[in-house]
Enzyme design. Structure first.
Site, mmCIF file in Angstrom:
data_model
loop_
_atom_site.group_PDB
_atom_site.id
_atom_site.type_symbol
_atom_site.label_atom_id
_atom_site.label_comp_id
_atom_site.label_asym_id
_atom_site.label_seq_id
_atom_site.Cartn_x
_atom_site.Cartn_y
_atom_site.Cartn_z
ATOM 1 C CE LYS A 22 -2.071 14.958 -0.657
ATOM 2 N NZ LYS A 22 -2.492 13.601 -1.054
ATOM 3 N NE ARG A 27 6.076 7.423 0.261
ATOM 4 C CZ ARG A 27 4.981 7.742 -0.453
ATOM 5 N NH1 ARG A 27 4.134 8.651 -0.007
ATOM 6 N NH2 ARG A 27 4.741 7.162 -1.612
ATOM 7 N N GLY A 92 -5.916 7.770 -1.171
ATOM 8 C CA GLY A 92 -5.393 6.619 -1.903
ATOM 9 C C GLY A 92 -4.067 6.154 -1.317
ATOM 10 C CB SER A 163 1.813 3.832 -9.444
ATOM 11 O OG SER A 163 1.210 3.945 -8.166
ATOM 12 C CD GLN A 165 -1.395 6.504 -4.212
ATOM 13 O OE1 GLN A 165 -2.244 5.833 -4.760
ATOM 14 N NE2 GLN A 165 -1.654 7.716 -3.730
ATOM 15 C CG ASP A 310 -0.350 14.435 -7.198
ATOM 16 O OD1 ASP A 310 -1.043 13.650 -7.878
ATOM 17 O OD2 ASP A 310 0.201 14.097 -6.136
ATOM 18 N NE ARG A 384 -2.626 17.208 -5.590
ATOM 19 C CZ ARG A 384 -2.024 17.782 -4.550
ATOM 20 N NH1 ARG A 384 -1.972 19.095 -4.433
ATOM 21 N NH2 ARG A 384 -1.465 17.059 -3.605
HETATM 22 C C1 S3P Z 1 1.417 9.560 -4.152
HETATM 23 C C2 S3P Z 1 1.617 9.034 -5.409
HETATM 24 C C3 S3P Z 1 0.881 9.481 -6.599
HETATM 25 C C4 S3P Z 1 0.211 10.823 -6.352
HETATM 26 C C5 S3P Z 1 -0.504 10.864 -5.031
HETATM 27 C C6 S3P Z 1 0.476 10.648 -3.899
HETATM 28 C C7 S3P Z 1 2.202 9.015 -3.017
HETATM 29 O O1 S3P Z 1 -0.129 8.534 -6.908
HETATM 30 O O2 S3P Z 1 -0.699 11.089 -7.397
HETATM 31 O O3 S3P Z 1 -1.127 12.102 -4.842
HETATM 32 O O4 S3P Z 1 2.244 9.651 -1.948
HETATM 33 O O5 S3P Z 1 2.795 7.951 -3.185
HETATM 34 P P1 S3P Z 1 0.132 7.270 -7.864
HETATM 35 O O6 S3P Z 1 1.087 6.364 -7.194
HETATM 36 O O7 S3P Z 1 -1.221 6.626 -8.017
HETATM 37 O O8 S3P Z 1 0.637 7.832 -9.154
#
Ligand code: S3P
Length: 423
Positions: A22, A27, A92, A163, A165, A310, A384
């Site tokens: 995913k 990306r 997110g 993080s 993200q 995750d 999840r």
């Molecule tokens: C992700 C980063 C993680 C992960 C999310 C996917 C990503 O989140 O929990 O399911 O693809 O960059 P965080 O950056 O909030 O830790």
């Protein structure tokens, strides 16, 4: 949708291919949209989350076409938005990474999300982006986000949280900015952004926990997306806890920033083996063999947390079948996921008969538990949770019913079908 689960088979045996990653799918679409020319993405995820990213990019005027197992993205290297309002669904990753991309554009945009996403913290991206000169209006640091596109300046940002993200958001903003932008995190989070941007020609440097980027044009990519280790985690766990199981999971992404679950399984004494390892597009990939094992509890904390963030709900299920105590610490950010995963996991596993205790930054699980089951459990609109409870159902004495099971479609629409292949 309510799903009942009971173990009506003896063990898990055979081989499966796990669906595409995913994180890498998101990306691949975003970065191809920024690259002038034609990109080819094979094996793109069929989950609802990456679809949200695809739809946002389509709304930004990017041409996309599915042909057999290929997604072809054609871009002029810049956006020509068809609208100003973009729906990120439950994702997110879509909202946080796209905000980094949109903050530096020469047009304004609004990002919205579903109920769960609208409740998630966005201060973590708004604060550093604002330091770069971005103008973002929010509802007390929650979505909807109104982004006023403008020229940004570089920063050297030291983040309190690990993080991917947040890191990716800042790197993507830095991609369009003169000068060097850097991001430092307390522990290394998944690095798919860095690897893919580098492979597309961006000026990216990685020094331990710091990544820096300079203004770059991206070249199109031709990529095959590997299987998602976060999806494989449910099969790894099920095989470890169902007696006589022995399965092979093919083509799983083994990027070291994602393989914390394998380290934990080894630490618990689980029988897990990497059969063949290769590299595609800068990402490690391999086949995993897992057998039923006698497990022992362990402590999970510190730098490993971002490498299995995750997987914590399914690791909690695994720990119920290990002798002794398993303690999960330093995972407070789990409370900010699609649900508060600490409270949700503890509440629902308790209903099944697990001896489990909630702590501010994790949980303590006392095994080995014989789970009574025979109850209804909730998914909290969280894919999840749905998948972890389904696996827990295999070790319950009585059938369980999972309410809101349809949330699996966020990342893994073929979840149940794939399990039935191993019966
Ligand atoms: C992700 C980063 C993680 C992960 C999310 C996917 C990503 O989140 O929990 O399911 O693809 O960059 P965080 O950056 O909030 O830790």
């Amino acid at each position: 949708m309510q799903k009942t689960v009971s173990k009506d088979f003896k063990y898990l045996k055979g081989e499966i291919n796990i669906p595409p990653d995913k994180s890498i799918s998101h990306r691949a679409v975003m970065f191809s949209s920024l690259a002038k020319g034609k990109s080819i993405i094979r094996n793109f995820s069929d989950g609802a989350d990456p679809k949200s990213t695809l739809e946002v990019c389509q709304g930004l005027g990017i041409s996309t076409e599915f042909k057999n197992n290929e997604l072809i993205i054609t871009s002029r290297g810049k956006f020509t938005p068809l609208k100003g309002n973009f729906f990120c669904g439950n994702s997110g990753t879509t909202m946080r990474l796209m905000t980094g991309i949109l903050a530096g554009q020469n047009f304004d945009s609004v990002l919205t999300g579903d109920e769960s996403l609208s409740g998630r913290p966005m201060k973590r991206i708004i604060e550093p982006l604002s330091l770069m000169g971005a103008k973002i209006e929010s509802d007390n640091y929650k979505a909807p986000l109104k982004i006023y596109g403008r020229e940004l300046n570089p920063i050297n940002y030291v983040s309190k949280i690990a993080s991917a993200q947040v890191k990716s958001c800042i790197l993507l903003a830095g991609l369009g900015v003169d000068g060097v932008t850097s991001f430092t995190e307390p522990y290394v989070s998944r690095n798919h952004t860095e690897l893919m941007l580098k492979a597309m020609g961006a000026g990216v440097n990685i020094h331990g926990k710091t990544v820096s980027i300079t203004k770059s044009e991206l070249a199109p990519i031709n990529i095959e997306i590997c299987g998602d280790i976060s999806s494989a985690a449910y099969f790894i766990t099920a095989a470890l806890i169902i007696p006589d199981s022995d399965i092979i999971i093919r083509n799983v992404g083994l990027n070291p920033t994602r393989t914390g679950i394998i380290d934990v399984v080894k630490q618990m004494g689980g029988n897990i083996e990497i059969l063949e390892e290769k590299e595609t597009c800068g990402e490690k990939v391999g086949d995993i063999r897992v057998k039923y094992s006698n497990l022992k509890g362990c402590i999970i904390s510190g730098e490993i947390i971002p490498r299995l963030i995750d997987e914590i709900p399914i690791i909690a299920v695994l720990a119920t079948q290990a002798q002794g105590t398993t303690t999960i610490k330093d995972a407070q950010d789990l409370r900010n996921k699609e649900s508060d995963r600490i409270t949700a996991v503890v509440t629902e596993l308790k209903k099944l008969g697990v001896s489990i205790e909630e702590t501010p930054d994790g949980m303590i699980i006392r095994g080995k538990n014989s789970l009574a089951g025979g109850v209804e459990v909730e998914t909290y609109h969280d894919h999840r949770l749905a998948m972890s409870l389904y696996v827990a159902g295999f070790v319950c004495q009585k059938e369980i019913s999972i309410n809101g099971f349809e949330w699996v479609n966020i990342s893994f629409p073929t979840f149940e079908k794939l399990f039935s292949k191993l019966h």
